[in-house]
Design an enzyme around this catalytic site. Structure first.
Site, PDB file in Angstrom:
ATOM      1  N   GLU A 266       9.301 -23.473 -17.296  1.00  0.00           N
ATOM      2  CA  GLU A 266       7.975 -23.872 -16.853  1.00  0.00           C
ATOM      3  C   GLU A 266       6.875 -23.014 -17.476  1.00  0.00           C
ATOM      4  O   GLU A 266       5.731 -23.464 -17.604  1.00  0.00           O
ATOM      5  CB  GLU A 266       7.897 -23.815 -15.315  1.00  0.00           C
TER       6      GLU A 266
ATOM      7  N   ASN B 187      17.780 -24.627   0.674  1.00  0.00           N
ATOM      8  CA  ASN B 187      17.081 -25.833   0.223  1.00  0.00           C
ATOM      9  C   ASN B 187      18.088 -26.891  -0.235  1.00  0.00           C
ATOM     10  O   ASN B 187      18.830 -26.658  -1.183  1.00  0.00           O
ATOM     11  CB  ASN B 187      16.155 -25.443  -0.948  1.00  0.00           C
TER      12      ASN B 187
ATOM     13  N   TYR C 269       7.428 -15.002  -0.886  1.00  0.00           N
ATOM     14  CA  TYR C 269       8.003 -15.487   0.368  1.00  0.00           C
ATOM     15  C   TYR C 269       6.990 -15.331   1.501  1.00  0.00           C
ATOM     16  O   TYR C 269       6.866 -16.202   2.359  1.00  0.00           O
ATOM     17  CB  TYR C 269       9.289 -14.727   0.688  1.00  0.00           C
TER      18      TYR C 269
ATOM     19  N   CYS D  74      11.880 -24.391  -4.890  1.00  0.00           N
ATOM     20  CA  CYS D  74      12.077 -23.086  -4.272  1.00  0.00           C
ATOM     21  C   CYS D  74      12.245 -22.002  -5.337  1.00  0.00           C
ATOM     22  O   CYS D  74      12.118 -20.812  -5.029  1.00  0.00           O
ATOM     23  CB  CYS D  74      13.273 -23.099  -3.326  1.00  0.00           C
ATOM     24  N   HIS D  75      12.518 -22.433  -6.578  1.00  0.00           N
ATOM     25  CA  HIS D  75      12.645 -21.423  -7.646  1.00  0.00           C
ATOM     26  C   HIS D  75      11.294 -20.769  -7.959  1.00  0.00           C
ATOM     27  O   HIS D  75      11.246 -19.749  -8.625  1.00  0.00           O
ATOM     28  CB  HIS D  75      13.218 -22.066  -8.911  1.00  0.00           C
TER      29      HIS D  75
END
Lengths: 160, 208
Positions: free
Chosen positions: B206, B171, B148, B179-180
Site C-alpha cells: 500500500e 478479524n 490500537y 486490520c493490517h
C-alpha cells in the site's frame, strides 16, 4: 461433536455412492440418482446426528432415489418386444463396459441392490434387508445368486 | 460359490472389480452440478474457494449475504471450515461462483489496481465490541495506519486498547477489513492474524 463441512462428505463418500448407483441403475441413470442423493442429503444434513454412520445414511438415500429413477424408467413407454431393463446405450470410451452393464441389467433389481449395498458399500445383510425388504438370509441369497449369475454371464468373470 | 476360484480374495471380487471406480472427471462434473443445484435451491449456506496471493493461499468463504471469512494458510483452512460448519452451517461446498467478485477484487488489490473493496460483507463471525472495532477499520485509508489506541477510541472505548487488539487478531475478514493498518503506538508493526511478514507485505504494497 459437530458435523463436518458437507464438502468433506461429498469427497469422502461421493465415489462409493456413484459406484453403488451404477451397479443398481447402470451408467446412464446413475449420475441423476447420485445428484438427487446428494442434494437430498445436503437438505437433511444439518439434522443428522453427528455420530451417525454417514455412509449407511447416504446409501439409504441413494436406495430411495435410485428406486425413484428405476420406477420412472419403467413407467416410460418401451417397445413391447424389449424387456424394460436398465438401458445400456452409448457406451463411451472411458469406463463403460457394455458387457458388464448388460450382465448387471440381466439380474433382478433385488440382486443388484443386494450386491451393491453389501459388496460395494459394505452394508451388513441385516441393513440390506431393512432397505430391500425380506429377511437378512433372503438378502444374502439374492446377492449370492446375483454374483453366481454374473460369473456365468460376464466374460471377464467366467475367464478366471 | 465358484470352486474354480484359486486366487486369495473373496470369490466375488473379480466380477465386482469390473464395476468401475468413479473417475475424477465424473466426480468433478457431479460436484459442479450439485453446487449449482444447491445454490438454486437455497441450500448452499456457505460457498468457498482458495485464492493464490503474494501472501499465500487465502481461503474465501461467503454466505448468501456476503463474504463471511478470509483465512490465511497459517490459520489452517480445514480447521477454519470446521469452525464455520459449527458456527454457521455444515452445508458448505467448494463452489467458486459465489466468490467471483471477491477473488477479482483481491487480485486487483494485490496487483496494485484497487485501494478499497466493494463487496457485500457478512460480519456474523464477529460480535459486540469486536464487531464495532472492525466496522470502523475501513475508515483508515489505503496506505495509512492507526494505533490500537486510536481505534479503541474511535469505537467509543478509549481504554479498551487491549480489546481493540483482540478484535484485530480475531478479524474474520483480514485484507478486506484492513486490520493490517492498525499498528502499535510506538510505530512497530505489531501482531497480525496472517503473521507479521504478511502484515509488512500488505503495508509495503500500500505504501508503494
Amino acid at each position: 461433536m459437530t458435523l463436518k463441512p458437507f464438502e468433506e462428505v461429498v469427497a469422502e463418500y461421493g465415489p462409493a455412492v456413484l459406484r453403488v448407483c451404477r451397479a443398481v441403475l447402470g451408467p446412464d441413470d446413475a449420475e441423476d440418482a447420485w445428484s438427487e442423493t446428494f442434494l437430498s442429503a445436503m437438505r437433511a444434513y444439518p439434522d443428522l446426528r453427528p455420530d451417525s454412520n454417514v455412509e449407511a445414511w447416504l446409501v439409504t438415500i441413494a436406495h430411495r432415489r435410485a428406486l425413484d429413477q428405476y420406477r420412472a424408467r419403467r413407467r416410460a413407454p418401451v417397445p413391447a418386444d424389449e424387456p424394460p431393463e436398465v438401458p445400456v446405450r452409448d457406451p463411451a470410451p472411458d469406463d463403460r463396459d457394455p458387457e458388464l452393464w448388460a450382465a448387471l441389467a440381466a439380474l433382478t433389481l433385488r440382486q443388484r441392490q443386494a450386491i451393491a449395498y453389501h459388496h460395494l458399500a459394505g452394508m451388513p445383510y441385516t441393513e440390506v434387508a431393512r432397505l430391500v425388504g425380506g429377511s437378512a438370509a433372503a438378502a444374502r441369497r439374492a446377492a449370492a445368486d446375483g454374483i453366481k449369475a454374473l460369473r456365468t454371464t460376464y466374460p471377464r468373470g467366467a475367464d478366471r | 460359490m465358484n470352486t474354480s476360484n484359486t486366487s486369495g480374495p473373496a470369490p466375488h471380487d473379480d466380477v465386482l472389480a469390473a464395476v468401475p471406480e468413479a473417475d475424477a472427471s465424473a466426480i468433478g462434473r457431479l460436484h459442479e452440478r450439485l453446487a449449482a443445484a444447491a445454490r438454486a435451491e437455497g441450500l448452499l449456506d456457505v460457498a468457498y474457494r482458495t485464492l493464490d496471493t503474494p501472501v499465500g493461499s487465502l481461503l474465501l468463504a461467503a454466505t448468501e449475504e456476503g463474504l463471511v471469512r478470509v483465512a490465511y494458510e497459517r490459520e489452517d483452512h480445514d480447521a477454519v471450515l470446521a469452525r464455520i460448519a459449527a458456527e454457521i452451517s455444515p452445508r458448505i461446498l467448494a463452489a467458486p461462483a459465489r466468490l467471483d467478485a471477491a477473488a477479482r477484487e483481491m487480485d486487483e488489490y494485490f496487483a496494485h489496481r484497487r485501494e478499497a473493496f466493494d463487496l457485500p460483507l457478512d460480519f456474523r463471525l464477529a460480535r459486540g465490541f469486536r464487531r464495532d472495532v472492525l466496522m470502523r477499520l475501513p475508515a483508515i485509508g489505503y496506505g495509512a495506519t492507526a494505533s490500537y489506541a486510536a481505534v479503541a477510541a474511535a469505537a467509543g472505548s478509549p481504554k479498551a486498547v487491549r480489546a481493540a487488539g483482540t478484535a484485530c487478531a480475531t478479524n474474520p475478514l483480514p485484507v478486506v477489513v484492513p486490520c493490517h493498518r492498525v499498528v502499535r503506538s510506538d510505530g512497530s508493526v505489531g501482531q497480525y492474524v496472517g503473521g507479521v511478514d504478511a502484515k509488512r507485505a500488505l503495508l509495503a504494497l500500500e505504501a508503494a
